[in-house]
Design a protein around this motif. Structure first.
Motif, mmCIF file in Angstrom:
data_model
loop_
_atom_site.group_PDB
_atom_site.id
_atom_site.type_symbol
_atom_site.label_atom_id
_atom_site.label_comp_id
_atom_site.label_asym_id
_atom_site.label_seq_id
_atom_site.Cartn_x
_atom_site.Cartn_y
_atom_site.Cartn_z
ATOM 1 N N ASN A 45 0.823 -1.201 0.000
ATOM 2 C CA ASN A 45 0.000 0.000 0.000
ATOM 3 C C ASN A 45 0.865 1.262 0.000
ATOM 4 O OD1 ASN A 45 -1.710 2.098 2.043
ATOM 5 N ND2 ASN A 45 -2.850 1.162 0.372
ATOM 6 N N ALA A 46 1.921 1.255 0.795
ATOM 7 C CA ALA A 46 2.815 2.417 0.861
ATOM 8 C C ALA A 46 3.511 2.639 -0.474
ATOM 9 C CB ALA A 46 3.839 2.223 1.975
ATOM 10 N N ALA A 47 3.907 1.559 -1.137
ATOM 11 C CA ALA A 47 4.582 1.679 -2.427
ATOM 12 C C ALA A 47 3.659 2.300 -3.472
ATOM 13 C CB ALA A 47 5.067 0.309 -2.893
ATOM 14 N N THR A 48 2.406 1.875 -3.497
ATOM 15 C CA THR A 48 1.472 2.426 -4.483
ATOM 16 C C THR A 48 1.187 3.901 -4.195
ATOM 17 O OG1 THR A 48 -0.452 1.652 -3.189
ATOM 18 C CG2 THR A 48 0.391 0.198 -4.918
ATOM 19 N N LYS A 49 1.180 4.284 -2.931
ATOM 20 C CA LYS A 49 0.983 5.705 -2.596
ATOM 21 C C LYS A 49 2.130 6.551 -3.120
ATOM 22 C CE LYS A 49 -1.893 5.270 1.560
ATOM 23 N NZ LYS A 49 -1.952 5.487 3.032
ATOM 24 N N ARG A 50 3.327 5.964 -3.183
ATOM 25 C CA ARG A 50 4.490 6.682 -3.707
ATOM 26 C C ARG A 50 4.567 6.612 -5.229
ATOM 27 N NH1 ARG A 50 7.009 3.744 0.586
ATOM 28 N NH2 ARG A 50 7.921 2.322 -0.968
ATOM 29 N N GLY A 51 3.603 5.917 -5.831
ATOM 30 C CA GLY A 51 3.608 5.776 -7.277
ATOM 31 C C GLY A 51 4.533 4.700 -7.778
ATOM 32 N N GLU A 52 4.951 3.797 -6.889
ATOM 33 C CA GLU A 52 5.848 2.710 -7.254
ATOM 34 C C GLU A 52 5.056 1.427 -7.483
ATOM 35 O OE1 GLU A 52 8.558 2.448 -4.037
ATOM 36 O OE2 GLU A 52 9.374 4.479 -4.311
ATOM 37 N N ALA A 53 5.686 0.464 -8.124
ATOM 38 C CA ALA A 53 5.012 -0.803 -8.425
ATOM 39 C C ALA A 53 4.870 -1.683 -7.189
ATOM 40 C CB ALA A 53 5.774 -1.563 -9.504
ATOM 41 N N GLY A 54 5.800 -1.547 -6.235
ATOM 42 C CA GLY A 54 5.767 -2.422 -5.072
ATOM 43 C C GLY A 54 6.206 -3.834 -5.422
ATOM 44 N N LYS A 55 6.006 -4.746 -4.477
ATOM 45 C CA LYS A 55 6.394 -6.140 -4.687
ATOM 46 C C LYS A 55 5.201 -7.056 -4.402
ATOM 47 C CE LYS A 55 11.236 -5.319 -3.490
ATOM 48 N NZ LYS A 55 12.361 -5.676 -2.578
ATOM 49 N N PRO A 56 4.225 -7.101 -5.341
ATOM 50 C CA PRO A 56 3.028 -7.915 -5.103
ATOM 51 C C PRO A 56 3.319 -9.397 -4.943
ATOM 52 C CG PRO A 56 3.122 -7.186 -7.382
ATOM 53 C CD PRO A 56 4.181 -6.423 -6.649
ATOM 54 N N MET A 57 4.331 -9.916 -5.660
ATOM 55 C CA MET A 57 4.622 -11.339 -5.561
ATOM 56 C C MET A 57 5.198 -11.697 -4.195
ATOM 57 S SD MET A 57 3.411 -12.706 -8.171
ATOM 58 C CE MET A 57 4.069 -14.371 -8.038
ATOM 59 N N ARG A 58 5.820 -10.736 -3.547
ATOM 60 C CA ARG A 58 6.294 -10.980 -2.181
ATOM 61 C C ARG A 58 5.104 -11.211 -1.261
ATOM 62 N NH1 ARG A 58 10.772 -7.447 1.183
ATOM 63 N NH2 ARG A 58 10.038 -7.979 3.274
ATOM 64 N N LEU A 59 4.073 -10.387 -1.423
ATOM 65 C CA LEU A 59 2.849 -10.588 -0.644
ATOM 66 C C LEU A 59 2.175 -11.902 -1.013
ATOM 67 C CD1 LEU A 59 0.579 -9.706 1.258
ATOM 68 C CD2 LEU A 59 -0.380 -8.361 -0.626
#
Length: 309
Positions: A273-287
């Protein structure tokens, strides 16, 4: 959306891998999606242990696990039959037997139906008919409600369609007690709320696949921020539901382990959630991978707590 034949050719061209008896055998096994079955069985046995207040008799465990494996294999094979057109368009599913033509559509349909009939009959004649009825309901719900009615029509497909994946805990409980209880319902709810964040994390990674196939998974039709907020919300519901089981049917060992596992799940959800707020892709596969471990850990905690008490 207009599809081009190129996409299907890229992921499953029968000319690339000649069809042999061994590839056909491997194809029928692959239709059952063995890795998904493993996770379903991980939830079934602990539910049976809790229902029996210890280890159930070996015969009940054996027939339930075999019946559950066959039922899940049936639902997965029929899912492959229905989705064979879009599977050929998606890189994640382009290796499936119908997309690569290792198994014929007719063969997959007959195979799936036979597995389902045998699974329900096995549960009915060796366990009880409540467990058999729930087994038939699980297969029908996954194939008809999720695959046929919901998957291609609504971004909420996995929310309601995911209920089929919650059925093994009810089936296992019924196989032991020939009844259901509130504890079984809570376990059902735990898997129900866990499914959306688990699957949406995967769908983020393969968003382009689903868009290409015209499947309205939430990450296809919603913004990353909206998806991550829903993942976070369902993660909280998952953890809170897991803790309801503590005073209802388990002891402090389960409670502590569920709290620790829940904290880990929420940390991963907040990171995304924090990554998407920063406009980043994040690591969904980690989740996604952590959610697999989370569910297995919590259900193992159910069994451990039951044995210790």
């Amino acid at each position: 959306m207009t599809q081009t034949p190129v996409a299907a050719t890229q992921v499953g061209d029968p000319a690339v891998a000649p069809r042999t008896p061994m590839t056909v055998v491997r194809g029928y096994v692959a239709l059952t999606k063995p890795r998904i079955i493993e996770l379903l069985l991980v939830t079934t046995l602990p539910a049976m242990v809790l229902a029996a207040h210890g280890l159930p008799d070996w015969w009940t465990v054996l027939v339930t696990m075999v019946g559950g494996t066959l039922a899940a294999g049936s639902a997965n094979a029929l899912n492959c039959f229905v989705d064979r057109d879009i599977d050929a368009l998606m890189r994640r599913t382009g290796h499936r037997p119908l997309a690569t033509h290792d198994v014929s559509p007719t063969g997959a349909l007959i195979f799936g139906v036979l597995l389902g009939v045998f699974a329900v009959g096995l549960m009915g004649f060796t366990a009880n008919w409540l467990a058999a009825g729930l087994t038939a309901l699980a297969i029908g719900f996954y194939v008809i409600v999720y695959t046929v009615l919901l998957k291609r029509r609504t971004p909420q497909n996995i929310v309601w369609g995911g209920a089929a994946g919650c059925m093994p805990v009810l089936i296992g409980w019924a196989a032991v007690t020939d009844s259901l209880s509130w504890a079984a319902v809570v376990l059902f709810g735990l898997v129900f709320f866990w499914t959306p964040p688990h699957f949406w994390a995967l769908a983020i990674r393969y968003r382009e696949d689903y868009a290409r196939a015209g499947v309205p998974m939430l990450p296809v039709v919603a913004t990353p921020a909206q998806v991550s907020r829903q993942i976070l919300g369902y993660s909280w519901l998952t953890v809170l539901t897991s803790l309801v089981l503590w005073p209802l049917a388990t002891g402090w060992v389960y409670g502590v382990l569920a709290l620790l596992a829940g904290a880990g799940l929420l940390i991963e959800a907040y990171r995304l959630n924090a990554a998407t707020k920063r406009g980043e892709a994040g690591k969904p596969m980690r989740l996604f991978h952590f959610s697999n471990s989370y569910l297995a850990f919590v259900f193992v905690a159910v069994a451990v707590d039951t044995f210790l008490r």
